[in-house]
Design an enzyme around this catalytic site. Sequence first.
Site, PDB file in Angstrom:
ATOM      1  N   LYS A   1      31.966 -34.592  21.525  1.00  0.00           N
ATOM      2  CA  LYS A   1      32.589 -35.402  20.483  1.00  0.00           C
ATOM      3  C   LYS A   1      32.567 -34.682  19.147  1.00  0.00           C
ATOM      4  O   LYS A   1      33.551 -34.711  18.390  1.00  0.00           O
ATOM      5  CB  LYS A   1      31.875 -36.758  20.413  1.00  0.00           C
TER       6      LYS A   1
ATOM      7  N   ASP B   1      33.681 -47.467  18.466  1.00  0.00           N
ATOM      8  CA  ASP B   1      33.512 -47.427  19.921  1.00  0.00           C
ATOM      9  C   ASP B   1      33.755 -48.796  20.541  1.00  0.00           C
ATOM     10  O   ASP B   1      33.750 -48.944  21.761  1.00  0.00           O
ATOM     11  CB  ASP B   1      32.106 -46.929  20.266  1.00  0.00           C
TER      12      ASP B   1
ATOM     13  N   GLN C   1      25.234 -43.505  21.237  1.00  0.00           N
ATOM     14  CA  GLN C   1      25.445 -42.950  22.573  1.00  0.00           C
ATOM     15  C   GLN C   1      24.733 -43.801  23.621  1.00  0.00           C
ATOM     16  O   GLN C   1      23.540 -44.077  23.513  1.00  0.00           O
ATOM     17  CB  GLN C   1      24.944 -41.501  22.632  1.00  0.00           C
TER      18      GLN C   1
END
Length: 293
Positions: free
Chosen positions: A54, A121, A98
């Site tokens: 990323k 996200d 994450q």
Amino acid sequence: MGAQILDGRAVSEAILDRLRREVADFVDRYGRVPLLATVLVGDDPASHTYVRMKANRCARIGMQSRRVELETGTTTEDLVNQIRELSADPAVDGILLQHPVPSHIDERAAFEAIDPAKDVDGVTRASFAAMAFGEPGFRSATPGGIIALLDAYDIPLSGKHAVVVGRSPILGKPMGMLLLARDATVTYCHSRTVDLPARVAEADVVVGCVGRPRLIRGDWIKPGAIVVDAGYTGDAGDVETDAAAERASFITPVPGGVGPMTIATLLEQTLQAARNRQSEPAGAVRAGDRGQP
């Protein structure tokens, strides 16, 4: 005749090329660079690899990334406080925690510490609700990437029967909501589903997102169905790919299908978050909007 490949790598490359130009325009207009902050807890090798990928994609399109690494023994309270600091930081446009975090951490509490305006996200309850109601907000990145991939191949979803195998709050459940927003008829399947092969065999669109390698057998697939494999464990997805490809009309490879689209969607939504903070007319991404590259 084998299925046509839904090439997530190629489609994501087109999205990243567009984002590179749009980020440059943003910097010229506002004199600052959009920034994605990633929070990584523990030393899981796969998670470290994903975060590096990323960061590399951010650099490629001219976007900044900030990596926050916390020890495995980090408490929920410490993680929540770190995320709240990032939420309050005016330099940060988007926040990614994450997944997964170590088992002793309350992951939902950590997700909910993310400011919904920076939830690029799409993991907070606020983002899920906005997506489900078709209101302005950010889509869950993997489901949003899947919709963008299907759009890139002009695959119609209206009136189709879609079976989503998996019901996680950041993948399966939002996937069904996005398909429903496209006028598909959605069936959720899970570990308690009776006669899973029969349910899958009814589907015009199959989305595997349960995280069990090759759970979905090739001979379950309805001839001509569209198969999207969002699972990845080791070197395998949720679908028995080779056998399924003999029956499907379109199928995603593993790897190279859904994964690249997730990252592209994450970065696209980070740029949108930066625009929202500058009050650009573009506004927030809508849950049912097309995501053309």
